[in-house]
Design a protein around this motif. Structure first.
Motif, short mmCIF file in Angstrom:
data_model
loop_
_atom_site.label_atom_id
_atom_site.label_comp_id
_atom_site.label_asym_id
_atom_site.label_seq_id
_atom_site.Cartn_x
_atom_site.Cartn_y
_atom_site.Cartn_z
N ILE A 101 -2.24 13.12 5.11
CA ILE A 101 -2.04 12.75 3.71
C ILE A 101 -0.96 11.69 3.57
N ARG A 102 0.14 11.86 4.30
CA ARG A 102 1.21 10.86 4.24
C ARG A 102 0.74 9.51 4.78
N SER A 103 -0.10 9.54 5.83
CA SER A 103 -0.65 8.29 6.37
C SER A 103 -1.53 7.60 5.33
N ALA A 104 -2.32 8.38 4.61
CA ALA A 104 -3.17 7.81 3.56
C ALA A 104 -2.32 7.17 2.47
N TYR A 105 -1.19 7.80 2.15
CA TYR A 105 -0.29 7.23 1.15
C TYR A 105 0.29 5.90 1.63
N ARG A 106 0.71 5.85 2.89
CA ARG A 106 1.24 4.60 3.43
C ARG A 106 0.17 3.52 3.43
N LEU A 107 -1.03 3.90 3.81
CA LEU A 107 -2.14 2.97 3.90
C LEU A 107 -2.41 2.30 2.56
N LEU A 108 -2.30 3.06 1.49
CA LEU A 108 -2.60 2.56 0.15
C LEU A 108 -1.34 2.12 -0.61
N ASP A 109 -0.20 2.13 0.09
CA ASP A 109 1.06 1.69 -0.52
C ASP A 109 1.41 2.53 -1.75
N LEU A 110 1.22 3.84 -1.62
CA LEU A 110 1.52 4.75 -2.72
C LEU A 110 2.87 5.43 -2.53
N GLN A 111 3.50 5.75 -3.64
CA GLN A 111 4.77 6.47 -3.62
C GLN A 111 4.75 7.56 -4.69
N THR A 112 5.83 8.35 -4.74
CA THR A 112 5.88 9.48 -5.66
C THR A 112 7.17 9.44 -6.48
N TYR A 113 7.04 9.67 -7.78
CA TYR A 113 8.24 9.93 -8.59
C TYR A 113 8.07 11.30 -9.26
N PHE A 114 9.15 11.80 -9.84
CA PHE A 114 9.14 13.15 -10.40
C PHE A 114 9.60 13.15 -11.85
N THR A 115 9.07 14.10 -12.61
CA THR A 115 9.65 14.48 -13.89
C THR A 115 10.11 15.93 -13.74
N ALA A 116 11.27 16.23 -14.30
CA ALA A 116 11.86 17.55 -14.06
C ALA A 116 12.50 18.09 -15.33
N GLY A 117 12.03 19.25 -15.76
CA GLY A 117 12.60 19.93 -16.92
C GLY A 117 12.30 21.41 -16.84
#
Length: 365
Positions: free
Chosen positions: A272-288
């Protein structure tokens, strides 16, 4: 934005074993569940230890991971481009995917018969490549025919698209994948419009036995050498090991099993992480207190663009973003403490969101 990956490969290379591992109702690790939504499509939570850390600190009512869809593309055999083996149906499914996971058999086992009688991952790759290239060639020839009519009727916008289509046709006729082409930025919108299968980014998954799962083998070396000119990732996984992991009942049992193999985590997490790198994807969060949630975005996106992942109104009415860094939050434990320390930043429309940012968006519609 949910990531969608299609798994392709010849029979008896381990593709079905891998998909069944992903489709198994048991978690791949303690907190990353997987559910099947129809026989050949599954949705898996993207593993990210940061969201678990935020859960401990915020203690929200619910936690929502970002997800990834896996599509089992069956029916790919010689002649698939002409409809053999349900080829047309499943080639159509690939077009809907963001990336391709191409499973290659990189293990010897006399009990598992190879369709061509011997193990040769680069030969197997070529069989699949040819079918996908032939389908793309059919697609691009139809597009060239349609564009020629538009050009004759005076549509100047079709000239650029036609020029690119002719270059792609010549490239495919040389037995090459479109992703290997150098394409000008100005032509990228045309390429997207063509929806070509071999233009999609690919992750080559070398399915190995237990002895090779840590450091690979000569078959893996052949694959790495053979695809070095493609914009591709190469990942080594033992599909049978992943199947054994899913049979274990508890996280502790799975951890012991992985430790015995000197592995840090299940291979599907790395996939899954490789697929994210391949597609230049990243993650941000919302927290409450109501919810801690992970969101997927493209590297380089601005704050308004990432706000639009939640809802288009957030992007249209964007005012500002309040941004905290995950590492700061993990260290100091609360939003209040970060405000006190001046580590909560207010950012405007030009801010480029970073992987791991914790965001609060202010907007007005």
């Amino acid at each position: 934005m949910a990531l969608k990956c299609g798994i392709v490969g010849l029979p008896n290379v381990g593709k079905s074993t891998l998909f069944n591992c992903l489709s198994n109702a048991k978690a791949q690790s303690a907190n990353f569940p997987f559910c099947t939504i129809e026989p050949n499509v599954g949705t898996i939570n993207v593993p990210d230890s940061r969201i678990l850390e935020l859960e401990k600190l915020v203690n929200p009512e619910r936690v929502i991971f970002t997800t990834m869809e896996i599509v089992d593309i069956a029916g790919l055999v010689k002649g698939a481009s002409k409809g053999e083996g349900l080829g047309n149906q499943f080639l159509g499914n690939i077009r809907e995917c963001d990336a391709i996971i191409h499973v290659l058999r990189c293990f010897d086992n006399g009990n598992i018969i190879h369709v061509d009688g011997s193990v040769n991952p680069m030969r197997d790759k070529e069989v699949i490549d040819i079918e996908l290239q032939l389908k793309d060639l059919e697609t691009i020839e139809k597009r060239i025919h349609a564009l020629s009519r538009n050009i004759k009727s005076g549509d100047k916008d079709s000239v650029g698209a036609n020029n690119l289509a002719l270059k792609i046709k010549a490239h495919l006729e040389q037995g090459k994948n479109v992703r290997e082409m150098a394409i000008d930025d100005k032509d990228l919108p045309y390429l997207t419009e063509f929806q070509l299968i071999t233009a999609k980014p690919v992750l080559y998954l070398c399915n190995v036995d237990e002895a090779a799962v840590k450091s690979g083998n000569t078959y893996v070396d052949q694959v790495r050498e053979g695809v070095k000119n493609e914009k591709a990732e190469v990942l080594v996984i033992g599909a049978q090991i992943e199947a054994d992991i899913t049979e274990l009942e508890t996280y502790e049992e799975r951890k012991i099993f992985l430790d015995e193999l000197s592995l840090d985590e299940p291979g599907v997490n790395r996939l899954i992480r490789s697929a994210y790198r391949l597609l230049d994807l990243q993650t941000y969060f919302t927290a409450g207190v109501k919810e801690v949630r992970a969101w997927t975005f493209k590297r380089g996106w601005t704050a308004p663009q990432t706000a639009g992942v939640i809802h288009s109104d957030f992007e249209k009415g964007f005012i500002r973003a309040e941004v905290m860094k995950f590492d700061d939050f993990a260290e100091f434990g609360s939003e209040a403490k970060l405000k006190e320390l001046g580590k909560l930043k207010v950012e405007g429309k030009e801010y480029i969101v970073q992987d791991g940012d914790i965001m609060h968006f202010r907007f007005n519609v």
